[in-house]
Motif scaffolding. Sequence first.
Motif, PDB file in Angstrom:
ATOM      1  N   PRO A   1      -1.002  -2.881 -12.642  1.00  0.00           N
ATOM      2  CA  PRO A   1      -0.314  -1.593 -12.683  1.00  0.00           C
ATOM      3  C   PRO A   1      -0.546  -0.667 -11.499  1.00  0.00           C
ATOM      4  CG  PRO A   1      -2.272  -1.510 -14.052  1.00  0.00           C
ATOM      5  CD  PRO A   1      -2.210  -2.907 -13.495  1.00  0.00           C
ATOM      6  N   THR A   2      -1.357  -1.096 -10.525  1.00  0.00           N
ATOM      7  CA  THR A   2      -1.685  -0.116  -9.482  1.00  0.00           C
ATOM      8  C   THR A   2      -1.399  -0.653  -8.081  1.00  0.00           C
ATOM      9  OG1 THR A   2      -3.935  -0.975  -9.370  1.00  0.00           O
ATOM     10  CG2 THR A   2      -3.562   0.874 -10.873  1.00  0.00           C
ATOM     11  N   ILE A   3      -1.394   0.272  -7.137  1.00  0.00           N
ATOM     12  CA  ILE A   3      -1.283  -0.025  -5.702  1.00  0.00           C
ATOM     13  C   ILE A   3      -2.583   0.461  -5.089  1.00  0.00           C
ATOM     14  CG2 ILE A   3      -0.021   0.577  -3.585  1.00  0.00           C
ATOM     15  CD1 ILE A   3       1.765  -0.893  -5.516  1.00  0.00           C
ATOM     16  N   PRO A   4      -3.220  -0.221  -4.136  1.00  0.00           N
ATOM     17  CA  PRO A   4      -2.708  -1.319  -3.326  1.00  0.00           C
ATOM     18  C   PRO A   4      -2.847  -2.673  -4.035  1.00  0.00           C
ATOM     19  CG  PRO A   4      -4.944  -0.821  -2.631  1.00  0.00           C
ATOM     20  CD  PRO A   4      -4.582   0.182  -3.701  1.00  0.00           C
ATOM     21  N   GLN A   5      -2.111  -3.647  -3.474  1.00  0.00           N
ATOM     22  CA  GLN A   5      -2.233  -5.026  -3.936  1.00  0.00           C
ATOM     23  C   GLN A   5      -2.277  -5.937  -2.712  1.00  0.00           C
ATOM     24  OE1 GLN A   5       0.548  -6.279  -6.963  1.00  0.00           O
ATOM     25  NE2 GLN A   5       0.443  -4.310  -8.038  1.00  0.00           N
ATOM     26  N   LEU A   6      -3.267  -6.839  -2.708  1.00  0.00           N
ATOM     27  CA  LEU A   6      -3.440  -7.728  -1.558  1.00  0.00           C
ATOM     28  C   LEU A   6      -3.045  -9.153  -1.925  1.00  0.00           C
ATOM     29  CD1 LEU A   6      -4.508  -8.243   1.344  1.00  0.00           C
ATOM     30  CD2 LEU A   6      -6.777  -8.646   0.309  1.00  0.00           C
ATOM     31  N   TYR A   7      -2.311  -9.791  -1.018  1.00  0.00           N
ATOM     32  CA  TYR A   7      -1.901 -11.197  -1.178  1.00  0.00           C
ATOM     33  C   TYR A   7      -2.348 -11.965   0.055  1.00  0.00           C
ATOM     34  CZ  TYR A   7       0.949  -9.623  -5.066  1.00  0.00           C
ATOM     35  OH  TYR A   7       1.353  -9.075  -6.263  1.00  0.00           O
TER      36      TYR A   7
ATOM     37  N   MET B   1       0.836  -1.214   0.000  1.00  0.00           N
ATOM     38  CA  MET B   1       0.000   0.000   0.000  1.00  0.00           C
ATOM     39  C   MET B   1       0.861   1.249   0.000  1.00  0.00           C
ATOM     40  SD  MET B   1      -1.294   0.245   3.960  1.00  0.00           S
ATOM     41  CE  MET B   1      -1.907   1.918   3.736  1.00  0.00           C
ATOM     42  N   LYS B   2       0.178   2.391  -0.146  1.00  0.00           N
ATOM     43  CA  LYS B   2       0.868   3.684  -0.019  1.00  0.00           C
ATOM     44  C   LYS B   2       0.601   4.191   1.388  1.00  0.00           C
ATOM     45  CE  LYS B   2       0.474   4.876  -4.900  1.00  0.00           C
ATOM     46  NZ  LYS B   2      -0.255   5.651  -5.927  1.00  0.00           N
TER      47      LYS B   2
ATOM     48  N   THR C   1       1.632  -4.917   6.289  1.00  0.00           N
ATOM     49  CA  THR C   1       1.601  -3.994   5.136  1.00  0.00           C
ATOM     50  C   THR C   1       3.030  -3.647   4.732  1.00  0.00           C
ATOM     51  OG1 THR C   1       1.563  -2.039   6.546  1.00  0.00           O
ATOM     52  CG2 THR C   1      -0.573  -2.948   5.881  1.00  0.00           C
ATOM     53  N   VAL C   2       3.180  -3.282   3.480  1.00  0.00           N
ATOM     54  CA  VAL C   2       4.460  -2.772   2.973  1.00  0.00           C
ATOM     55  C   VAL C   2       4.172  -1.393   2.407  1.00  0.00           C
ATOM     56  CG1 VAL C   2       6.260  -3.060   1.210  1.00  0.00           C
ATOM     57  CG2 VAL C   2       5.342  -5.070   2.402  1.00  0.00           C
ATOM     58  N   ASP C   3       4.871  -0.382   2.900  1.00  0.00           N
ATOM     59  CA  ASP C   3       4.660   0.987   2.401  1.00  0.00           C
ATOM     60  C   ASP C   3       5.535   1.190   1.163  1.00  0.00           C
ATOM     61  OD1 ASP C   3       4.443   3.611   1.846  1.00  0.00           O
ATOM     62  OD2 ASP C   3       5.032   4.368   3.834  1.00  0.00           O
ATOM     63  N   VAL C   4       4.912   1.109   0.000  1.00  0.00           N
ATOM     64  CA  VAL C   4       5.701   1.201  -1.231  1.00  0.00           C
ATOM     65  C   VAL C   4       6.300   2.589  -1.428  1.00  0.00           C
ATOM     66  CG1 VAL C   4       4.356  -0.617  -2.338  1.00  0.00           C
ATOM     67  CG2 VAL C   4       3.711   1.769  -2.708  1.00  0.00           C
TER      68      VAL C   4
END
Lengths: 102, 81
Positions: free
Chosen positions: A68-74, A20-21, A48-51
Amino acid sequence: MTTNARIKKLIDDNEVLLFMKGNPTFPQCGFSSLACQALGALDTSFETVDVLQDPEIREGIKVFSNWPTIPQLYIRGEFIGGADIIRELYESGELAKKISKE
Amino acid sequence: MLQAIEIQKIIEAQLKCHFIKVSGDDGTHFDAVIVSDVFKGQTMIKQHQQVYLALGSMMQNEIHALSIKTYTPDEWSQINK
């Protein structure tokens, strides 16, 4: 370690992971905030990872998932989607199922 | 400033649409509703990836935020009953 390997390790090491941002307390984008709210409403623990703090991951994750976008959930290594899909899965109850591995 | 109709045309040029509506008037945030046979049997991720493919590099540049809703014609007729 290559960016791809770093991403893979992050995904493998965390059952529920949101790229995420910003962070859940200070999301820096409406879509990232929406994703955090959905996960928060399910009362599940997630990492979370702050891109914004890691430009290599910010670009690398888009190539990794071909998204191509953020956020991305795994969840358990599976790419679930971005904000739209997280919201739709949350509303249909599917997100809770995926998290609790029903 | 980027117009919603431009995005709509670009998607339509790449993706045969039963129905499509792109809205948004601030030049960077857009909402797209897209109905196409192409989405049949596809996961939501695959459907959205097709839309992103049609938009190519615009997703990295001009378009800051694009909210996407994808439907097959059957799903769309269900919703609009």
